[in-house]
Design a protein around this motif. Structure first.
Motif, PDB file in Angstrom:
ATOM      1  N   LEU A   5       0.854  -1.185   0.000  1.00  0.00           N
ATOM      2  CA  LEU A   5       0.000   0.000   0.000  1.00  0.00           C
ATOM      3  C   LEU A   5       0.884   1.227   0.000  1.00  0.00           C
ATOM      4  O   LEU A   5       1.776   1.373   0.837  1.00  0.00           O
ATOM      5  N   ASP A   6       0.658   2.105  -0.966  1.00  0.00           N
ATOM      6  CA  ASP A   6       1.373   3.369  -1.074  1.00  0.00           C
ATOM      7  C   ASP A   6       0.340   4.489  -1.126  1.00  0.00           C
ATOM      8  O   ASP A   6      -0.824   4.257  -1.475  1.00  0.00           O
ATOM      9  N   ASP A   9      -0.536  11.621  -2.351  1.00  0.00           N
ATOM     10  CA  ASP A   9      -1.379  12.634  -1.721  1.00  0.00           C
ATOM     11  C   ASP A   9      -2.430  11.911  -0.876  1.00  0.00           C
ATOM     12  O   ASP A   9      -2.059  11.149   0.003  1.00  0.00           O
ATOM     13  N   ASP A  10      -3.709  12.099  -1.154  1.00  0.00           N
ATOM     14  CA  ASP A  10      -4.740  11.449  -0.347  1.00  0.00           C
ATOM     15  C   ASP A  10      -5.382  10.254  -1.054  1.00  0.00           C
ATOM     16  O   ASP A  10      -6.469   9.825  -0.709  1.00  0.00           O
ATOM     17  N   ILE A  11      -4.689   9.698  -2.038  1.00  0.00           N
ATOM     18  CA  ILE A  11      -5.159   8.512  -2.755  1.00  0.00           C
ATOM     19  C   ILE A  11      -4.276   7.320  -2.381  1.00  0.00           C
ATOM     20  O   ILE A  11      -3.053   7.378  -2.495  1.00  0.00           O
ATOM     21  N   ALA A  12      -4.904   6.248  -1.925  1.00  0.00           N
ATOM     22  CA  ALA A  12      -4.175   5.021  -1.594  1.00  0.00           C
ATOM     23  C   ALA A  12      -4.090   4.149  -2.839  1.00  0.00           C
ATOM     24  O   ALA A  12      -5.055   4.036  -3.599  1.00  0.00           O
ATOM     25  N   VAL A  13      -2.931   3.546  -3.048  1.00  0.00           N
ATOM     26  CA  VAL A  13      -2.720   2.637  -4.177  1.00  0.00           C
ATOM     27  C   VAL A  13      -2.357   1.271  -3.608  1.00  0.00           C
ATOM     28  O   VAL A  13      -1.291   1.094  -3.009  1.00  0.00           O
ATOM     29  N   ASP A  36      -7.924  -1.489   5.690  1.00  0.00           N
ATOM     30  CA  ASP A  36      -8.250  -0.754   6.918  1.00  0.00           C
ATOM     31  C   ASP A  36      -7.453   0.539   6.999  1.00  0.00           C
ATOM     32  O   ASP A  36      -7.985   1.599   7.331  1.00  0.00           O
ATOM     33  N   ARG A  37      -6.170   0.446   6.688  1.00  0.00           N
ATOM     34  CA  ARG A  37      -5.313   1.641   6.709  1.00  0.00           C
ATOM     35  C   ARG A  37      -5.756   2.658   5.662  1.00  0.00           C
ATOM     36  O   ARG A  37      -5.835   3.858   5.930  1.00  0.00           O
ATOM     37  N   ALA A  38      -6.074   2.184   4.455  1.00  0.00           N
ATOM     38  CA  ALA A  38      -6.520   3.081   3.385  1.00  0.00           C
ATOM     39  C   ALA A  38      -7.836   3.759   3.759  1.00  0.00           C
ATOM     40  O   ALA A  38      -8.022   4.951   3.512  1.00  0.00           O
TER      41      ALA A  38
END
Length: 71
Positions: A5-6, A9-13, A36-38
């Protein structure tokens, strides 16, 4: 499958991997932790992967409160 998970900005990939993408209990637990983190830290989520057996069928929806455009 080693999911990562990267944040951009405010978008999780969420990257599922580039191997055969076989799901296992440990792999699913890892994905659940990343989700959960995203959910707690991102405004959006993009899921990507490559390799054998990965099929992605996007379903685009537009949030009524969204101020970002997907490109």
């Amino acid at each position: 499958m080693a999911a990562t998970l990267d944040f951009h900005d405010d978008i999780a990939v969420l990257t599922l991997g580039d191997d055969e993408n076989r799901f296992s209990p440990a792999g699913l637990e890892s994905i659940a932790e990343h989700l959960d983190r995203a959910e707690s830290a991102a405004r959006g989520l993009v899921t990507v992967g490559s390799g054998k057996y990965l099929v992605a069928m996007p379903r685009w929806t537009r949030s009524r409160t969204s101020t970002h455009n997907c490109r």
